[in-house]
Design a protein around this motif. Structure first.
Motif, PDB file in Angstrom:
ATOM      1  N   ILE A   6       0.816  -1.208   0.000  1.00 54.89           N
ATOM      2  CA  ILE A   6       0.000   0.000   0.000  1.00 54.89           C
ATOM      3  C   ILE A   6       0.853   1.264   0.000  1.00 54.89           C
ATOM      4  CG2 ILE A   6      -1.554   1.390   1.442  1.00 54.89           C
ATOM      5  CD1 ILE A   6      -3.156  -1.092   1.981  1.00 54.89           C
ATOM      6  N   GLU A   7       1.960   1.266   0.715  1.00 56.95           N
ATOM      7  CA  GLU A   7       2.793   2.462   0.739  1.00 56.95           C
ATOM      8  C   GLU A   7       3.388   2.734  -0.638  1.00 56.95           C
ATOM      9  OE1 GLU A   7       2.417   4.358   3.235  1.00 56.95           O
ATOM     10  OE2 GLU A   7       1.265   2.752   4.192  1.00 56.95           O
ATOM     11  N   VAL A   8       3.771   1.674  -1.337  1.00 52.21           N
ATOM     12  CA  VAL A   8       4.242   1.833  -2.714  1.00 52.21           C
ATOM     13  C   VAL A   8       3.076   2.260  -3.607  1.00 52.21           C
ATOM     14  CG1 VAL A   8       5.200   0.638  -4.723  1.00 52.21           C
ATOM     15  CG2 VAL A   8       6.135   0.195  -2.441  1.00 52.21           C
ATOM     16  N   ALA A   9       1.906   1.689  -3.328  1.00 54.64           N
ATOM     17  CA  ALA A   9       0.719   2.009  -4.130  1.00 54.64           C
ATOM     18  C   ALA A   9       0.394   3.495  -4.106  1.00 54.64           C
ATOM     19  CB  ALA A   9      -0.477   1.206  -3.623  1.00 54.64           C
ATOM     20  N   ARG A  10       0.599   4.141  -2.981  1.00 54.24           N
ATOM     21  CA  ARG A  10       0.314   5.576  -2.887  1.00 54.24           C
ATOM     22  C   ARG A  10       1.099   6.380  -3.923  1.00 54.24           C
ATOM     23  NH1 ARG A  10      -1.909   8.405   1.179  1.00 54.24           N
ATOM     24  NH2 ARG A  10      -0.272  10.000   1.033  1.00 54.24           N
ATOM     25  N   SER A  11       2.279   5.927  -4.243  1.00 54.43           N
ATOM     26  CA  SER A  11       3.101   6.658  -5.207  1.00 54.43           C
ATOM     27  C   SER A  11       2.543   6.585  -6.620  1.00 54.43           C
ATOM     28  CB  SER A  11       4.530   6.099  -5.195  1.00 54.43           C
ATOM     29  OG  SER A  11       4.573   4.778  -5.725  1.00 54.43           O
ATOM     30  N   LYS A  12       1.591   5.691  -6.835  1.00 52.73           N
ATOM     31  CA  LYS A  12       0.999   5.532  -8.166  1.00 52.73           C
ATOM     32  C   LYS A  12      -0.140   6.518  -8.431  1.00 52.73           C
ATOM     33  CE  LYS A  12       2.098   0.568  -8.197  1.00 52.73           C
ATOM     34  NZ  LYS A  12       3.158   0.643  -9.206  1.00 52.73           N
ATOM     35  N   PHE A  13      -0.484   7.332  -7.425  1.00 49.96           N
ATOM     36  CA  PHE A  13      -1.559   8.315  -7.564  1.00 49.96           C
ATOM     37  C   PHE A  13      -0.963   9.728  -7.564  1.00 49.96           C
ATOM     38  CE2 PHE A  13      -3.621   4.596  -5.823  1.00 49.96           C
ATOM     39  CZ  PHE A  13      -4.862   4.562  -6.462  1.00 49.96           C
ATOM     40  N   PRO A  14      -0.891  10.385  -8.697  1.00 55.35           N
ATOM     41  CA  PRO A  14      -0.289  11.728  -8.744  1.00 55.35           C
ATOM     42  C   PRO A  14      -0.912  12.708  -7.758  1.00 55.35           C
ATOM     43  CG  PRO A  14      -0.578  10.879 -10.968  1.00 55.35           C
ATOM     44  CD  PRO A  14      -1.252   9.903 -10.049  1.00 55.35           C
ATOM     45  N   ALA A  15      -2.222  12.644  -7.560  1.00 58.12           N
ATOM     46  CA  ALA A  15      -2.896  13.612  -6.682  1.00 58.12           C
ATOM     47  C   ALA A  15      -2.450  13.490  -5.233  1.00 58.12           C
ATOM     48  CB  ALA A  15      -4.414  13.448  -6.773  1.00 58.12           C
ATOM     49  N   LEU A  16      -1.948  12.319  -4.841  1.00 64.14           N
ATOM     50  CA  LEU A  16      -1.546  12.116  -3.451  1.00 64.14           C
ATOM     51  C   LEU A  16      -0.187  12.735  -3.135  1.00 64.14           C
ATOM     52  CD1 LEU A  16      -2.657   8.433  -2.772  1.00 64.14           C
ATOM     53  CD2 LEU A  16      -3.982  10.553  -2.602  1.00 64.14           C
ATOM     54  N   GLN A  17       0.447  13.279  -4.145  1.00 59.06           N
ATOM     55  CA  GLN A  17       1.741  13.910  -3.916  1.00 59.06           C
ATOM     56  C   GLN A  17       1.595  15.370  -3.489  1.00 59.06           C
ATOM     57  OE1 GLN A  17       3.720  11.314  -4.015  1.00 59.06           O
ATOM     58  NE2 GLN A  17       1.948  10.262  -4.908  1.00 59.06           N
TER      59      GLN A  17
END
Length: 400
Positions: A6-17
């Motif tokens: 899941i922590e790696v998965a977060r990096s796959k969402f541009p808006a979460l940056q």
């Protein structure tokens, strides 16, 4: 394929940056970067009409077909049993104009649903002179759709039953399989389920559920702004075609699609279900994270005597998804949301969320303000929800 992290998965969402914290996912999740890239690539390189025999036309058609195949496989359906459209609201409305019953037949409509799965059937009943029965559990903070409170409404004239898999306000998971079994004790009766609020949180198997029609929106499942409706092959004979007379009328897309499936959006579906949710352990990890998130919030809300939680109060992931709605004594929902938002980056909502009948008739609230809703998904962090609870508590502590 690597195990889902899941922590790696977060990096796959541009808006979460960015700084914004999204607690409004029941209105629409953030979009995977892979989906965004896929759409850009399609529009840049293969944006032509489907069915042509030249090179780019073949590429475009192949990408669209792969999107269809991925969507169907994801829910354990066949390609001819699904249709894509601009929204679940639109697809249910199309379906309502394609079903034909006889005067005096009965349809049972859930009062706990989003209006998308209510108004088409109310209109259908009026147009075809059908008997409309309301399936609305007794008013309470935690109303539930159960096979036991459906059965008294069923009769030999029942032709259609509609319900939600999960309310977009209550978050409570409906036992759809048991309801389908009850509906199908009436020969020829059909079950239509709205899964928009359920699909982002759990895998879907329409065969195991036993449903006849089932719809959800991909833009709430980390994908493009498009929706999908399933129609069991055995039920397709009941669906007349709304398509042009010279076209085939065999598949659900033939009958209900009306060219409503944007090519660039359909072809992006594999980026969700194969590249992301198809990773080993994805759904187990998602359920574990959601349990943590809703436990933190519900423990706080349940511990306050001035708070009413609407829907299941347990954090058990078998009973609910992390769409949590509540009201606080002495606070209007809008005032509370705006007070928390004033000094924070938390994005959450107040309102009735197109479930006005649930809010007014079952929960007994004013739909103009409705409830406070915090809707999370797996890419939210425990730290975010703990910080939200602290911010909420700080606001509530100022008003005694």
């Amino acid at each position: 394929m690597a195990k889902f992290d899941i922590e790696v998965a977060r990096s796959k969402f541009p808006a979460l940056q960015h700084d914004q914290v999204f607690f409004d996912s029941a209105g629409g999740s953030q979009t995977l970067g892979g989906v965004i890239d896929s759409i850009r690539d399609y529009l840049s390189n293969t944006n032509v009409q489907l069915g042509a025999t030249y090179k780019t036309g073949k590429l475009s058609t192949d990408r669209y077909k792969k999107g269809q195949e991925a969507g169907a496989k994801y829910i354990n359906a066949e390609v001819d049993e699904i249709v894509f459209g601009s929204s679940t609201t639109q697809l249910f409305r199309n379906l309502s104009f394609a079903l034909q019953f006889s005067e005096g037949d009965e349809i049972i409509v859930s009062g706990l649903d989003h209006e998308a799965n209510i108004s088409p059937w109310v209109d259908l009943a009026a147009r075809q002179k059908l008997v409309l029965k309301w399936w609305s559990p007794a008013p309470s903070p935690n109303p539930q759709l159960l096979a036991s409170n459906l059965k008294p409404l069923l009769s030999a004239r029942t032709r259609l039953v509609t319900c939600t898999h999960t309310s977009n306000i209550l978050g409570t998971v409906t036992d759809v399989a048991s309801i389908a079994a009850a509906v199908h004790t009436v020969p020829g009766a059909l079950l239509c389920v709205d899964a928009v609020a359920y699909a982002p949180h759990r895998p879907v198997d329409v065969v195991a559920l036993g449903v006849d029609f089932y719809a959800f929106s991909w833009y709430k499942v980390y994908g493009p702004h498009i929706s999908m409706l399933y129609g069991r092959r055995g039920a397709l004979a009941r669906v007349r075609s709304l398509g042009h007379f010279f076209n085939p009328h065999t598949s659900l897309e033939n009958k209900l699609g009306l060219a409503g499936a944007s090519y660039e959006l359909v072809q992006a579906v594999p980026a969700v279900v194969l590249d992301y949710l198809g990773a080993p352990g994805a759904w187990d990890a998602i359920a574990d994270r959601e349990r943590e998130l809703q436990t933190v919030l519900l423990d706080y809300l349940n511990g306050r005597p001035d708070v009413t939680v609407y829907g299941e109060t347990s954090a058990d992931t078998a009973l609910r998804v992390p769409t949590v709605s509540f009201r606080v004594e002495g606070w209007g929902p809008r005032d509370l949301v705006e007070a928390v938002e004033k000094d924070t980056d938390f994005g959450f909502r107040w309102g009735a969320f197109y479930s006005n009948r649930l809010v007014t008739d079952v929960l007994g609230l004013d739909s103009s303000e409705g409830v406070v809703r915090v809707s999370m998904v797996h890419y939210n962090t425990v730290e975010e929800i703990k910080s939200f609870v602290e911010a909420l508590d700080k606001v509530l502590s100022k008003k005694v």
